[in-house]
Write an enzyme that holds these catalytic residues in place. Structure first.
Site, mmCIF file in Angstrom:
data_model
loop_
_atom_site.group_PDB
_atom_site.id
_atom_site.type_symbol
_atom_site.label_atom_id
_atom_site.label_comp_id
_atom_site.label_asym_id
_atom_site.label_seq_id
_atom_site.Cartn_x
_atom_site.Cartn_y
_atom_site.Cartn_z
ATOM 1 N N ASP A 67 0.794 -1.267 -0.020
ATOM 2 C CA ASP A 67 0.093 0.026 0.078
ATOM 3 C C ASP A 67 0.876 1.171 0.069
ATOM 4 O O ASP A 67 2.111 1.225 0.123
ATOM 5 C CB ASP A 67 -0.913 -0.102 1.251
ATOM 6 C CG ASP A 67 -0.420 -0.533 2.522
ATOM 7 O OD1 ASP A 67 0.831 -0.647 2.548
ATOM 8 O OD2 ASP A 67 -1.161 -1.061 3.282
ATOM 9 N N ASN A 136 -7.761 -3.174 14.044
ATOM 10 C CA ASN A 136 -9.429 -3.341 13.414
ATOM 11 C C ASN A 136 -9.397 -4.444 12.456
ATOM 12 O O ASN A 136 -10.573 -4.853 11.901
ATOM 13 C CB ASN A 136 -9.661 -1.851 12.706
ATOM 14 C CG ASN A 136 -9.112 -1.543 11.539
ATOM 15 O OD1 ASN A 136 -8.070 -2.167 10.991
ATOM 16 N ND2 ASN A 136 -9.725 -0.675 10.735
ATOM 17 N N HIS A 138 -7.661 -4.881 9.581
ATOM 18 C CA HIS A 138 -7.327 -4.667 8.126
ATOM 19 C C HIS A 138 -6.039 -5.055 7.711
ATOM 20 O O HIS A 138 -4.917 -5.285 8.555
ATOM 21 C CB HIS A 138 -7.135 -3.143 7.983
ATOM 22 C CG HIS A 138 -6.051 -2.342 8.418
ATOM 23 N ND1 HIS A 138 -6.116 -0.926 8.949
ATOM 24 C CD2 HIS A 138 -4.753 -2.523 8.481
ATOM 25 C CE1 HIS A 138 -4.997 -0.716 9.086
ATOM 26 N NE2 HIS A 138 -3.983 -1.600 9.130
ATOM 27 N N GLU A 143 -9.768 -1.869 4.652
ATOM 28 C CA GLU A 143 -10.459 -1.582 5.915
ATOM 29 C C GLU A 143 -11.894 -2.728 6.203
ATOM 30 O O GLU A 143 -12.221 -3.044 4.980
ATOM 31 C CB GLU A 143 -10.762 -0.212 5.928
ATOM 32 C CG GLU A 143 -9.521 0.854 5.876
ATOM 33 C CD GLU A 143 -8.910 0.929 7.177
ATOM 34 O OE1 GLU A 143 -8.926 -0.025 7.968
ATOM 35 O OE2 GLU A 143 -8.422 2.018 7.437
HETATM 36 C C1 F6R Z 1 1.217 -1.484 6.094
HETATM 37 C C2 F6R Z 1 0.072 -2.588 5.965
HETATM 38 C C3 F6R Z 1 -0.686 -2.343 7.297
HETATM 39 C C4 F6R Z 1 0.038 -2.723 8.647
HETATM 40 C C5 F6R Z 1 -0.961 -2.794 9.851
HETATM 41 C C6 F6R Z 1 -0.164 -2.856 10.960
HETATM 42 O O1 F6R Z 1 1.779 -1.695 4.907
HETATM 43 O O2 F6R Z 1 -0.367 -3.002 5.233
HETATM 44 O O3 F6R Z 1 -1.827 -3.295 6.985
HETATM 45 O O4 F6R Z 1 0.474 -4.068 8.449
HETATM 46 O O5 F6R Z 1 -1.522 -1.448 9.876
HETATM 47 O O6 F6R Z 1 0.725 -2.042 11.115
HETATM 48 P P1 F6R Z 1 1.788 -2.039 12.235
HETATM 49 O O7 F6R Z 1 2.715 -3.061 12.023
HETATM 50 O O8 F6R Z 1 2.710 -0.687 12.576
HETATM 51 O O9 F6R Z 1 1.133 -2.338 13.620
#
Ligand code: F6R
Length: 263
Positions: A67, A136, A138, A143
């Site tokens: 992303d 959440n 995702h 989302e």
């Molecule tokens: C980032 C991504 C997100 C993260 C998620 C967890 O490229 O795809 O889905 O993996 O938000 O983020 P952290 O690792 O910072 O807890």
């Protein structure tokens, strides 16, 4: 689905790194799907060490990040392109032309997202997809309520995700509200998926993804439909799993069968 409960995130990072390095030995032109955020940083450090200390060659590897925020240039310190340069790419010898991010700038993003899907196919598909998970549920920036069949596209971020990531922005008005992301369908097309989740904050999302019904409300639960997915957890993120004893037993049995050369 495999669930590996590690003693700490360091053990998890080592397990994931070993899987990547062993796949790279078999296939130098490995296609890696990469994540940003705090979760994969340990793995990235170990990959850089493997390159610097053991001469592991990444020159034929292709990468596709999950992303990118819309509206931030690649030079913006909060862009995921900057994150990946800082935490991985400057430490490895992956040629710049082998590194891909979902389109997030300029006009006609819808069409560019469709082209991005083509590029993944032309690379032969993603061999190993690394994932973290949002509190959440995702995966990527898919989302809650994202279609389980979704492809690369632009998504609006939820308040929860914005809150979780607000610490990176001194000026809240600078925080992007939309991002481009590989879809859940795109992620499910990867040949192997390794999801790491550490810390108590992830326990609810892990429980819903591993043991809950498959639901677009918890995007991580879509991974239950994948034939080769491993959740790599620590004690805190695994704490709410009803089947935790089974997962521990299954890991111990798996290791024993490997040692005996049964599997
Ligand atoms: C980032 C991504 C997100 C993260 C998620 C967890 O490229 O795809 O889905 O993996 O938000 O983020 P952290 O690792 O910072 O807890």
């Amino acid at each position: 689905m495999q669930v590996v409960v590690c003693k700490d995130p360091e053990e998890g990072a080592r397990i994931v790194t070993e899987k990547i390095l062993s796949a790279l030995e078999d296939r130098p032109e490995l296609v890696l799907g990469l994540a940003t955020g705090s979760t994969p940083i340990g793995v990235y450090q170990h990959l850089i060490e493997a390159h610097k200390n053991d001469g592991v060659d990444f020159s034929a590897v292709r990468t596709f990040n999950l992303d990118e925020y819309c509206g931030l240039s690649g030079d913006h310190p909060q862009s995921y392109r900057a994150f990946m340069r800082e935490h991985l790419f400057t430490g490895l010898n992956i040629p710049a032309e082998n590194i891909h991010f979902p389109p997030s700038e300029g006009p006609e993003l819808g069409e560019k997202c469709r082209q991005h899907e083509e590029e993944i196919l032309q690379a032969g598909g993603i061999d190993i997809q690394l994932l973290g998970i949002g509190s959440n549920g995702h995966i990527g920036f898919n989302e809650p309520t994202s279609s389980l069949a979704s492809r690369t596209r632009i998504k609006t971020l939820t308040e929860k995700t914005l809150r979780d990531n607000s610490r990176f922005y001194e000026d809240p008005s600078e925080q992007p509200q939309v991002a481009s992301t590989l879809g859940i369908g795109t992620i499910l097309d990867a040949k192997c998926i390794l999801l790491q989740a550490y810390g108590e904050k992830k326990a609810e999302a892990v429980k819903a993804s591993v043991e809950g019904p498959i639901s677009s409300f918890w995007p991580g639960s879509a991974l239950q439909m994948h034939a080769d997915v491993t959740f790599i957890l620590d004690e805190a993120s695994a704490a709410r799993l009803e089947m935790i004893d089974y997962f521990r037993k299954s890991r111990a049995e798996g290791l024993r069968l490997q040692e005996d050369n049964t599997i």
